[in-house]
Write an enzyme that holds these catalytic residues in place. Structure first.
Site, PDB file in Angstrom:
ATOM      1  N   VAL A 156      -8.547 -10.175  69.394  1.00 49.30           N
ATOM      2  CA  VAL A 156      -8.166  -9.390  68.849  1.00 49.30           C
ATOM      3  C   VAL A 156      -9.136  -9.170  69.972  1.00 49.30           C
ATOM      4  CG1 VAL A 156      -9.626  -7.312  67.629  1.00 49.30           C
ATOM      5  CG2 VAL A 156      -7.799  -8.217  66.661  1.00 49.30           C
ATOM      6  N   VAL A 165     -15.370   9.777  78.297  1.00 51.17           N
ATOM      7  CA  VAL A 165     -16.875   9.527  77.680  1.00 51.17           C
ATOM      8  C   VAL A 165     -17.542   9.304  78.786  1.00 51.17           C
ATOM      9  CG1 VAL A 165     -16.314   7.892  76.153  1.00 51.17           C
ATOM     10  CG2 VAL A 165     -16.971   7.135  78.128  1.00 51.17           C
ATOM     11  N   GLY A 219      -4.730  -1.583  60.791  1.00 47.29           N
ATOM     12  CA  GLY A 219      -4.759  -2.533  62.248  1.00 47.29           C
ATOM     13  C   GLY A 219      -4.663  -1.376  63.289  1.00 47.29           C
ATOM     14  N   GLY A 223       3.543 -18.313  62.314  1.00 47.00           N
ATOM     15  CA  GLY A 223       2.118 -17.731  62.462  1.00 47.00           C
ATOM     16  C   GLY A 223       1.716 -16.381  61.988  1.00 47.00           C
ATOM     17  N   GLU A 253      -1.444 -17.247  57.156  1.00 46.83           N
ATOM     18  CA  GLU A 253      -2.575 -18.922  57.989  1.00 46.83           C
ATOM     19  C   GLU A 253      -2.046 -19.925  56.407  1.00 46.83           C
ATOM     20  OE1 GLU A 253      -5.775 -17.639  58.922  1.00 46.83           O
ATOM     21  OE2 GLU A 253      -5.395 -16.605  58.925  1.00 46.83           O
ATOM     22  N   LYS A 283      -8.734  -3.920  51.745  1.00 45.44           N
ATOM     23  CA  LYS A 283      -8.563  -2.527  52.432  1.00 45.44           C
ATOM     24  C   LYS A 283      -8.804  -1.268  51.502  1.00 45.44           C
ATOM     25  CE  LYS A 283      -6.445  -5.322  56.037  1.00 45.44           C
ATOM     26  NZ  LYS A 283      -4.689  -6.081  56.450  1.00 45.44           N
TER      27      LYS A 283
END
Lengths: 428, 428
Positions: B14, B33, B134, B187, B190, B205
C-alpha cells in the site's frame, strides 16, 4: 448556541422531505454542527393551501425576496425548480453572502460555472448533491472520495422513469407505449414525459457528473443524446436472448485528455452489475485508474432520499459556516475540455437488419463492415417464419462511431438490406 | 507555494501505491489543494532493499522517530500496520501537531476513540478511509453523505479473502480446505489465515462502521463473530438449490437505540444485490430511514485501490491544513451504546438436521419450534439415498437468537435428531 437559520424556496415533495428530516433529526443534526438548524422561512405558491407537514403560518411567504433579502437567513435551500428566475434568486442570495443548497439539475447543468464562480467571489458554498441520483452521494464521492484518483469513466442509470419503463418492458414483455401509460398513471412519469424519455434529464445529470469527474468545463450541448422511445419489445427480446439487458445509460469517458459524453439506450451484458439495477433505482459506475471499478446504488428520487442529500449538504454548509471557510470548494472545472471526434469514440455495437433471404447476402453485408474496418464479434441469422425476408443480428468488436455511421449509410444504398431495424451501443 | 510535506510510515504494497499516486497525480493534486504534496521521508525496515518505486536514498529512514519528530513533516501517513508501537508513533505525531492518515483497521477498531480524542485535543485530523473496504469511500459516505439520515443497518462483505473462498466454493463446488490452499498459493490468503477466515478482520471493520454509522461507542468485543471454516460444500449446495448464496456478512443493526453487531456466514437470497458480489470484491449495504437502501461496491484491497483512499484522505487533511481547520471532525461517537440481548436480535434462520427416518419425526421436530414460538417459513425433507437417516431443511420466519438457541438445546436431548448439521442466519 445561536441557531442557524435556513430559508427554504419551495415546499413540494422534496421541500416537505427537507422539513421532515430537519425537524425529525434535530438532535442528531445539532450534535454534528454544534447548534440547532431552524427552517426560518418557506416560500410557497399559496399560503392558504393545506399541507402534509405543519409549519407555523408566519413562516410561510409567497414572496421569494422575503427570504433572499432577509439578513437573518444564513443558508438558502432551493427546491422550487425552474431556471431563469431561480438563477436570479440564487445569484442574489450569494451576493448577499448566503450559501446555497440546491437540487436543481437543470440549473446546475446549464449555469453551474456561473453560479459556482459567483459563490467563490462571495465566499459562499453552493452544494448540489441532490441534483444527481437522489439519495446516492455520488457528487461528494467524485469530489472527495476519489480526489486522488484519475477518473476515466462514469457510467450511470441516472433517470428512474426510463429505468422503470425498460425494466417493465424486460420483465413483462410489454410494449413501450403501454408501460409509459402505466408509469404515467402511477406517477412515475410526467404527463409530458419528453424530458425523461428523450434522455434530456439524464443528459443534464451526465453534464454535472462529467464536469466533476473530469474537472473539465463540459456543457450540456457536448452530450450526444438519444432517448428510449424507439426501443421495441423485439429489441429487448433479442437482447435477452443474447445475454443482454437494454438500459438507458449515460456514459462519460476520458482517454488521456479527450472526453466523450453520451446518453443512449445501451445493451448491457447481464453479468455486469448495472444490468440488474431495476425499477426506479439509480446506479452510477465509476472507473478510476487507481481504484478500478466501483458502483454506487440507491434510490434516484423520492421525497426522503432526495431530501437526505439536501440536508447532508446543509450540514456541510453549516460546518463550513461555523469554521468560517465557506466558498473554498475551489474551481472544480479547471481543465479546458477537448471532445472526442466520432472517429475517436469507440464501442461495441448491436445491429438488427432485415435483409433479402437469398444466397450471398451475408457475404455482401459482412463486406460492408470490412470496407470500413469494423470487425465482428458475432453474426446470427434469425429464423423469421412466414416472412420472405431474413433477420440478421450483428455484434461488432470495438468500432468507432464514424465507421458505424458509414456502414449504416452504405446499407441505405445496398439493395439486399431492406431495413436497419435497430442499432445499439453495447457495454459490459 | 510552500509544499506540504508528508512522512510515510511503511513502504509495503500500500505504501508503494501511495508513492505512485502522489507522484503520478502530482499536478491534479496540486490543483486541488493549492500547493505541491511531497513525500519527504519514508520509514522502511531495510534501506538497502531494492524496490519497485524509485525513492531518493536520503529520503529513506529505518527510524520512525526521524519522521515523527521532524518539525518539517506536516502529515504522517501510516501504512506499516501493527498495534502497540504504531499507536505510540501516531499519538506522538498528534502531540506534535501532525495530522495522521492511516489504513490500520486493527488499531482503529481497538484504539479509535483514544486516538480520535488525542487528535481533537491537538487540533489534528485522523482520517482512516482505507481501513475499511479498500477503495470504496464508505467512511466518508457514512460521515458526510448520510450525515442527515438515521442509519438503521450496515451490512457488508468487508473481507476479500473469505469472499474469494466462498465464491470459488459456490462456483466450482470445491471444498473449503482445497480453496483455502489455492487462495494461499495465489496470495489471496495469508499463510496463517486465522484473522480472515475466523471473521476477526471483518469484525474489526464492522466495529469501525458501526461506530460511525450509529455514532455510538461500539467496541470490538460487542461483535458476535463466527468464521467460515465450518462452511461445507453441502451447505452451499443446499443454499443454491433454495435460491441463496453463502456470504460472510458483517451486519450492524439499530432499532431505536438498541444495537447489535455480528459477523457470520449468512445465506443471502440470490436476488439481493449483495449475493452477486464475487471474488475479492467488497460491498457495503447501507439502510437509512430516509434514503432507503443503498449499496457501495468496489475493490476491497490491493495496492492502488487502498492507496487511492489514503491519498484522498491526505487531500482532505491538506485542505483542512490550508484552511486552518484540522481537528474539527467532532466527536463521531457521542452516543452511549446499548446492546441488544439475544432475545432482541431477530432474523430468519436456516437449519439442516439429520434425523431418524420414521413416522412422526417431523411432528416432534416442528413441535420444538412451536414450543419456543419460532414459526417456520418452509420445511423440506431431502432424499438421502443409501442413508438410514433423513435430512430435513428448515427455514424459519424472523426468530430471536435466544429462542433459536433453546431450540438447538432441545434438539440435543431429542432422540430423533441425530445431528444438527448446519445453522445459518438468512438475509434478503
Amino acid at each position: 448556541m445561536k441557531p442557524v437559520k435556513v430559508g427554504l424556496l419551495g415546499l413540494g415533495t422534496v421541500g416537505t422531505g427537507v422539513v421532515r428530516i430537519v425537524e425529525g433529526h434535530q438532535e442528531d443534526l445539532a450534535s454534528q454542527v454544534g447548534s440547532p438548524i431552524v427552517i426560518e422561512k418557506v416560500l410557497v405558491q399559496n399560503k392558504g393551501k393545506s399541507r402534509s407537514v405543519s409549519i407555523a403560518a408566519d413562516k410561510l411567504t409567497e414572496d421569494p425576496w422575503d427570504i433572499i433579502r432577509d439578513p437573518e437567513i444564513d443558508v438558502v435551500v432551493e427546491v422550487m425548480g425552474g431556471i431563469a428566475l431561480t438563477k436570479e434568486y440564487i445569484l442574489e442570495a450569494l451576493e448577499r453572502g448566503k450559501s446555497v443548497v440546491t437540487a436543481n439539475k437543470d440549473l446546475m447543468a446549464l449555469h453551474g460555472p456561473e453560479i459556482l464562480a459567483k459563490a467563490r467571489e462571495h465566499r459562499c458554498d453552493v452544494l448540489y448533491e441532490a441534483s444527481v441520483a437522489g439519495g446516492i452521494p455520488i457528487i461528494r464521492t467524485l469530489v472527495e472520495g476519489f480526489s486522488s484518483d484519475r477518473i476515466t469513466k462514469v457510467m450511470g442509470i441516472v433517470n428512474g422513469t426510463t429505468n422503470y419503463i425498460l425494466t417493465k418492458m424486460s420483465q413483462e414483455g410489454a410494449s413501450y407505449p403501454d408501460v409509459l401509460k402505466e408509469a404515467q398513471e402511477l406517477g412515475y412519469a410526467e404527463a409530458d414525459p419528453t424530458s425523461d424519455v428523450e434522455g434530456l434529464d439524464a443528459a443534464r445529470k451526465m453534464t454535472i457528473l462529467a464536469t466533476i469527474g473530469f474537472r473539465a468545463n463540459v456543457a450540456l450541448e457536448d452530450v450526444s443524446v438519444q432517448g428510449i422511445s424507439s426501443v421495441s419489445k423485439e429489441d429487448i427480446l433479442y437482447a435477452k436472448r443474447l445475454g443482454y439487458e437494454v438500459k438507458l445509460l449515460g456514459i462519460a469517458e476520458r482517454q488521456d485528455d479527450l472526453i466523450s459524453i453520451s446518453v443512449q439506450p445501451t445493451m448491457v451484458k447481464q453479468t455486469h452489475p448495472i444490468a440488474s439495477v431495476n425499477g426506479v433505482f439509480n446506479a452510477v459506475y465509476v472507473y478510476g485508474e487507481a481504484v478500478g471499478e466501483t458502483m454506487f446504488y440507491g434510490a434516484g428520487a423520492g421525497e426522503l432520499p432526495t431530501a437526505t442529500s439536501i440536508v447532508s449538504d446543509l450540514v456541510a454548509v453549516v460546518k463550513n459556516l461555523k469554521l468560517g471557510v465557506n466558498g473554498k470548494q475551489g474551481s472544480l472545472a479547471y481543465k479546458e475540455k477537448k471532445l472526442k471526434t466520432d472517429e475517436q469514440i469507440s464501442s461495441k455495437y448491436f445491429l438488427l437488419l432485415q435483409v433479402a433471404d437469398r444466397a450471398g447476402v451475408l457475404a455482401r453485408i459482412t463486406q460492408v463492415f470490412a470496407d470500413y474496418e469494423v470487425s465482428l464479434e458475432s453474426v446470427l441469422q434469425q429464423p423469421t417464419p412466414g416472412n420472405p425476408d431474413a433477420e440478421i443480428i450483428v455484434i461488432t468488436h470495438d468500432a468507432n462511431k464514424a465507421a458505424i455511421r458509414k456502414v449504416l449509410d452504405s446499407f441505405e444504398s445496398l439493395d439486399v438490406v431492406h431495413k436497419v431495424k435497430s442499432v445499439y451501443r453495447v457495454e459490459g
